[in-house]
Scaffold this active site. Structure first.
Site, PDB file in Angstrom:
ATOM      1  N   ASP A 204      -3.531  39.454  57.178  1.00  0.00           N
ATOM      2  CA  ASP A 204      -3.964  38.606  56.073  1.00  0.00           C
ATOM      3  C   ASP A 204      -3.408  38.568  54.745  1.00  0.00           C
ATOM      4  O   ASP A 204      -2.927  37.469  54.408  1.00  0.00           O
ATOM      5  CB  ASP A 204      -5.447  38.590  56.074  1.00  0.00           C
ATOM      6  CG  ASP A 204      -6.143  38.810  57.552  1.00  0.00           C
ATOM      7  OD1 ASP A 204      -5.881  37.919  58.414  1.00  0.00           O
ATOM      8  OD2 ASP A 204      -6.607  39.879  57.745  1.00  0.00           O
ATOM      9  N   HIS A 232     -11.686  40.780  58.788  1.00  0.00           N
ATOM     10  CA  HIS A 232     -10.329  40.635  59.354  1.00  0.00           C
ATOM     11  C   HIS A 232     -10.211  39.037  59.717  1.00  0.00           C
ATOM     12  O   HIS A 232      -9.151  38.505  59.951  1.00  0.00           O
ATOM     13  CB  HIS A 232      -9.959  41.168  60.384  1.00  0.00           C
ATOM     14  CG  HIS A 232      -8.456  41.201  61.019  1.00  0.00           C
ATOM     15  ND1 HIS A 232      -7.660  40.725  60.126  1.00  0.00           N
ATOM     16  CD2 HIS A 232      -7.925  41.070  62.197  1.00  0.00           C
ATOM     17  CE1 HIS A 232      -6.367  40.747  60.874  1.00  0.00           C
ATOM     18  NE2 HIS A 232      -6.822  40.752  62.121  1.00  0.00           N
TER      19      HIS A 232
END
Length: 377
Positions: A204, A232
């Site tokens: 990310d 996440h």
């Protein structure tokens, strides 16, 4: 006349003395040079191989990451490795095929490949464990089902890692829900230090860097210090308030380079949160394999060798209460790494929106953990 001869002799004597001293200096220089080369030879000697476990090796991410490890992308160009490839009995044919392919590639750093479906053999003395095995989010698989399937996997492997891995083993959990899977692993491997169990939010982080770089039209290496707070996926929050971009050798705040607050609050956040899912849909696959494998290599490399001065990265780590985040959950923070250890970056200013998003991510994780614990009953 006699005086001149004496001076001439004197000069010759002085010359010989200087020449002699010069030879002595050269001898000393040669000795020092030999000593330096001798000492340096110890540093240049081949390192002991590091044992790296990849659990779920025959999956798409596993297939992408093992050649990266063997080539030195994860641990550097002078670090030999022994790969421990672990997967289920049903994948034995694929597992052995992967082993043959790795050996046939003749990677100079790859000293041995252990391909097995036995947890004990796979975990024996490993220095690094990359946990990719598990069920991913697929159409029709809700969070409860996903949690139930993955909890049992991470519960089983945790005790084996605790008993058989190297004492300083570093663990990276990749499979979603990565934060909670990592926490389950920690719960059932209590003797593994909490700071040695992490989860992947570097994917990310990398996506956020690339979106900014694309917007500003600079190489992604010119962007640094974004932050992924929290989970996440789902309620993670990509924070650009402290990020900078280098343009023409001048470092500037990202917000100064992209004066579009609406883009950051809408399209940017959505793209970071959903880019992986978008890749999966476009590829008709279950994993954004190459980008995820690359991010896992980045995570371990920086953890082992350190982050550059003035730069931080995002890692899912065991919360110590920093920034008001509840303790004892695995949460993504900005971290700096040095000498094989990470530390949470302290003292960053948190604005009202970021605070709200951080708390939402923490709440989301606490609910996820509660659900995971119910699967253990």
């Amino acid at each position: 006349m006699e005086l001149i001869i004496d001076l001439s002799v004197f000069r010759k004597i002085k010359y010989l003395e200087l020449l002699h001293k010069g030879h002595i200096v050269l001898v000393y220089i040669a000795l020092y040079w030999w000593l330096i080369r001798y000492i340096w030879s110890f540093f240049k000697r081949v390192k002991e191989p590091m044992k790296v476990l990849v659990k779920g090796a025959t999956g798409q991410i596993g297939y992408a990451i093992v050649p990266m490890i063997a080539r030195g992308i994860m641990l550097g160009p002078d670090q030999p490795v022994i790969l421990h490839l672990l997967d289920t009995e049903q994948t034995n044919e694929a597992l052995n095929s992967l082993k043959m392919e790795l050996l046939g590639s003749a990677f100079p750093l790859l000293k041995q490949v252990v391909a097995t479906n036995d947890n004990v053999e796979a975990c024996k003395d490993v220095n690094i464990a990359i946990m990719i095995a598990g069920y991913s989010r697929k159409d029709g698989l809700d969070t409860k089902d996903l949690m139930s399937k993955n909890v049992s996997i991470y519960k089983d492997v945790a005790s084996v890692l605790e008993q058989h891995a190297a004492a300083d083993c570093k663990v990276l959990v990749v499979t979603n829900p990565a934060n909670t899977n990592a926490l389950i692993l920690k719960q059932f491997a209590p003797s593994i230090p909490e700071e040695n169990i992490t989860c992947l939010t570097r994917l990310d982080h990398n996506i956020a860097l690339s979106l900014i770089a694309e917007k500003v039209k600079v190489p992604v290496s010119n962007v640094k210090n974004v932050i992924i707070w929290g989970n996440h996926y789902a309620n993670q929050y990509p924070d650009i308030n402290h990020a900078t971009v280098t343009i023409k050798n001048e470092e500037k705040p990202v917000k100064e380079c992209i004066p579009d607050d609406h883009w950051f609050k809408t399209e940017f956040i959505t793209n970071v949160q959903q880019r992986g899912a978008a890749w999966n849909r476009s590829q008709k696959s279950t994993n954004s394999a190459v980008s995820c494998a690359s991010a896992a290599c980045d995570h371990i490399h920086d953890w082992v060798y350190g982050t550059p001065k003035g730069k931080w990265v995002s890692m899912g780590v065991y919360s110590d209460g920093s920034y008001g985040i509840p303790k004892d959950i695995i949460y993504s923070f900005p971290v700096k790494c040095e000498k094989g250890k990470w530390s949470i970056v302290q003292g960053l200013t948190i604005d009202a929106l970021t605070r709200q998003k951080m708390d939402l991510a923490a709440k989301d994780l606490e609910e996820e953990i509660s659900m995971a614990k119910s699967c253990l009953d």
